[in-house]
Scaffold this motif. Sequence first.
Motif, PDB file in Angstrom:
ATOM      1  N   GLY A 157       0.811  -1.214   0.000  1.00 42.34           N
ATOM      2  CA  GLY A 157       0.000   0.000   0.000  1.00 42.34           C
ATOM      3  C   GLY A 157       0.845   1.264   0.000  1.00 42.34           C
ATOM      4  O   GLY A 157       0.359   2.335  -0.348  1.00 42.34           O
ATOM      5  N   CYS A 158       2.110   1.128   0.391  1.00 48.58           N
ATOM      6  CA  CYS A 158       2.983   2.295   0.367  1.00 48.58           C
ATOM      7  C   CYS A 158       3.244   2.752  -1.061  1.00 48.58           C
ATOM      8  O   CYS A 158       3.588   3.898  -1.286  1.00 48.58           O
TER       9      CYS A 158
ATOM     10  N   GLY B 255      -3.336   2.012   3.157  1.00 52.19           N
ATOM     11  CA  GLY B 255      -2.315   2.328   2.163  1.00 52.19           C
ATOM     12  C   GLY B 255      -2.519   3.685   1.512  1.00 52.19           C
ATOM     13  O   GLY B 255      -1.569   4.303   1.044  1.00 52.19           O
ATOM     14  N   LEU B 256      -3.748   4.152   1.482  1.00 48.42           N
ATOM     15  CA  LEU B 256      -4.018   5.450   0.866  1.00 48.42           C
ATOM     16  C   LEU B 256      -3.459   6.603   1.693  1.00 48.42           C
ATOM     17  O   LEU B 256      -3.294   7.704   1.183  1.00 48.42           O
ATOM     18  N   ILE B 257      -3.207   6.337   2.977  1.00 48.28           N
ATOM     19  CA  ILE B 257      -2.702   7.433   3.812  1.00 48.28           C
ATOM     20  C   ILE B 257      -1.338   7.134   4.413  1.00 48.28           C
ATOM     21  O   ILE B 257      -0.851   7.896   5.238  1.00 48.28           O
ATOM     22  N   THR B 258      -0.699   5.990   4.040  1.00 50.67           N
ATOM     23  CA  THR B 258       0.635   5.749   4.578  1.00 50.67           C
ATOM     24  C   THR B 258       1.678   6.405   3.690  1.00 50.67           C
ATOM     25  O   THR B 258       1.659   6.210   2.482  1.00 50.67           O
TER      26      THR B 258
ATOM     27  N   VAL C  35       3.972   7.000  -0.401  1.00 53.39           N
ATOM     28  CA  VAL C  35       3.016   7.124  -1.495  1.00 53.39           C
ATOM     29  C   VAL C  35       1.617   6.820  -1.001  1.00 53.39           C
ATOM     30  O   VAL C  35       1.254   5.665  -0.826  1.00 53.39           O
ATOM     31  N   GLY C  36       0.838   7.832  -0.743  1.00 57.20           N
ATOM     32  CA  GLY C  36      -0.545   7.640  -0.347  1.00 57.20           C
ATOM     33  C   GLY C  36      -1.392   8.548  -1.213  1.00 57.20           C
ATOM     34  O   GLY C  36      -1.227   9.765  -1.209  1.00 57.20           O
TER      35      GLY C  36
HETATM   36 NA    NA Z   1       0.411   4.479   1.067  1.00 56.73          NA
END
Ligand code: NA
Lengths: 189, 440, 318
Positions: B335-336, B382-385, B388-389
Amino acid sequence: MTLARIMAILGGLVLTALILLTVVSVIGRTFNGILHWEWLETLAPGGTKALLDAGIGPVLGDFELVEAGIAFTIFAFLPLTQITGSHATVDVFTSALPVTANRVLIAFWEVIFAIAMVVIAWRLYDGMLGKMRYNETTFLLQFPVWWAYAASFGAAAVAAIVTIYTALARMVELASARAILPDTGEAGH
Amino acid sequence: MSDFEIGLYSFPLLLVLIFLRMPIGLAMFAVGFLGLDMVTGGMLVALSKLKSETYSTFSSYSLSIVPMFLLMGHFATLGGMSQALFKAAESFLGHRKGGVAMAAIGACAGFGAICGSSLATAATMSQVALPELRRYGYSGGFATATLAAGGTLGILIPPSVILVIYAILTEQNIAKLFMAAFVPGILAALGYILTISIYVRLHPESAGTRPPMPLAERFRALIDVWPVMLVFLAVVGGIYLGFFTPTEGAAVGAFGTGLIAWVNGGLRGKAWAQSFYATAKSTAMIFFIVLGAGFYNGFLAQTRVPQELSEWVVHQGFGAWTVLIIILVLYLVMGCIMDSLSMILLTVPIFFPIISVLDFGLTPEELAIWFGIIILIVVEVGLITPPVGMNLFVINSMDRETPISQTYSAVMYFVASDIVRVALLVIFPGITLFMLRIFH
Amino acid sequence: QDVTLKMHYFLPEQAIVPKMALKVWSDKVEAESNGRIKIQHFPSMQLGGTPPQLAEQVVDGVADIVWTLPGYTPGRFPSSEVFELPFIASDPEATSQAFYEYAEENMLETELAGMHLLAAWVHGPGVIHSKEPIQTIEDLNGVKLRAPTRVTNEYFGELGATPIGMPVPAVPEALSKGVIDATVLPWEVTTSLKIAELVNNHTEFPDATLYVATMIFAMNEAKYESLPDDLKKVIDDNSGLAFSAFAGNVMAQGDEIGRKMAVDHGNNIIQLSPEQVEAWKAAGAPVEENWIAEMDGKGMDGAAMVQQARDLIAKYTK
Ligand code: NA
Ligand code: NA
């Protein structure tokens, strides 16, 4: 800049048209359902029939029109995004670098972007030729798919031109150290 | 170099390019393009793919919800509706430390109930809430992090595009998955609100406050919100009562807010054009990332890195819980750098058959639903880690004054809240399943 | 030398066709080539793009082998549409063989140019799945219905339904939200979409086939030509008429699974009487006439195509 703005307005108008089309379709479909209510049909059989025959119902092929229109809209939105440097970037590491280094990077990526946009527009043109050759149509309205491709290609071509202009402008900025385009957010902000 | 190695090395390359300030969408696109050339031994395949890939990505019916909701947000702002909304929320919560941020989370949750996409939720709510948060003296990092986290509610609270994809991949009932997602979604919102109250206690300087308002004034502020409520109810009600699909709901919402803004006199000449410009910039930015992600993931699938990585995990002979935890960690790591839909598409077909034969003390259907909800949440984390989020980029780019490093450090508190929630849901499957068990 | 072939399709790997037909085919090819051919499956459009792009992908070599539906790209495969006309098909095994022979005779040089045809088949008879029971044509009046193909769309429009276009994966949500009242699909597809949980009524046409959709399984032509003769033979031995019949039979098995789910769910399965079926057939005649006229307009002999299709179906129907 003016060209990019015109494209954004054009895209916005198409988007607005799609919104209106969808709303009309939803209303049509809802009324179509209401006109088929049994008690209404017994109450005013001629009336409901006349309205239904007049074409009260969902807009035929609304999904297809939205798809074709939205593709044009996105391509038309690209030039403004490009020229205003609105693409998402990570500046967490580069913010530690000197201003000149950042300007070099920005100009360099803009050149890569210009190459990519030219390739995208060129391939889209080829894709359009393929849709023409194979006579592909949409499912319900059966309009040729290449029409939609042609509209998108027009917008993509403008996007490519604007991206080339942006890349050149960034390089001139680099050489002359003065701003031509709106700020993309300099280092250390 | 084998295909697998090419795929593996593309991860660090992508990261380096992104850290060198290459636009994210362009970086994924370029790495995907060059990687595909290496794997297929020439540019022919990548160039052929490109003939229709841009058009098919940009003409997606389900993604057309994005510009419609963005435009709706701009219309709402022009019509004075977002200000009214925040005045109301602020009048009730503004005297609390972090109150406006909590109101923003609540608004995100409400929006999530009508929208199936995180990006759309994050982008639209930022449009409305970011200027207000900044006006109330919230620090840029905290404000953007709050909205990035709030945006994930768009997909955690049903309807959710990811759950629909999962249901189709694993042949599960969509309605049941939606029902199961409801409680974890509410928990997420509550968790974020708790996180905000902790954050402002630790960083008192990051949020402004003021004395409480008299009750009468609060209710007056509430009355000003009625146009928003009307549109909101029309959209929510319309979708739930079956008058329209989410995309149609977005069109109805944009139409409604546009009409109100027009009547209020906020939508004349220049303002109209301005709302188009703003919508154009965010929309094209989001779609170019979607395009890049699609291209990169198509390449990655071809190298079979995701497939072989997952198979390796399974063939280590660990117990059920260990496998589950390894899978979840793998999703967090992926997710990163990967987008959530692609991650689901690539890995669920491999992970699901494995998970479904392990014994967690649940029936097969319960297991499938529980696993689906958990990976939905992990994928959304993953969208906020960082680094890359997707949500971080989208929202940070809307606030040009805030360096992304500040967003990164503030969002870690929300990531921590997510991890606590995932742990709870993993340890107590009953939290996810109890709605289903009640209705059976 | 060794070859790796990329097989691309839109359904997940565990769906009926990938599991019971495509996997069987690739396992056999791999085994008979003594491991010299390796086939990698890319289900669920993992290589990117949308289902309508599969035909283009195999011609361009983006994928080496695809399984796709000609109906996804209206206009591109006009002649395969003849098998999709109302009430022209018989059981899937026979119709699949008829379609394969027809495609081999008429489509290889034209519509299938750039593709090496491995097999061609059709799915089982279409069934109407609806919230309110549908027995007569009048019951269709104003029903918001999602039809699966260009031709069926026209058919149901003429019968008084309100056709609503949407991709198959959108059907379950549209049904549960009431955006549509009915959908027309073969039983096999209803399994993964859980249609039986969303509607209570299913209308079948005994001894008649409301419609079928055609499917093609094809390889990139250049890739096929690049294989040495012994490997070409392995591919040939497992493809063609026999595999088309096998796949048609898989579709019939899939139908049984889907039907059983509806029965187990306690749903109402309506079987129309022969007289009722006649009325539905009669209503299909204008659609066939329109289609013939449309083909004539394209410079193709529509009537001859219909005749050839009927003859071939009769030939293979036991
Ligand atoms: Na991410
Ligand atoms: Na949602």
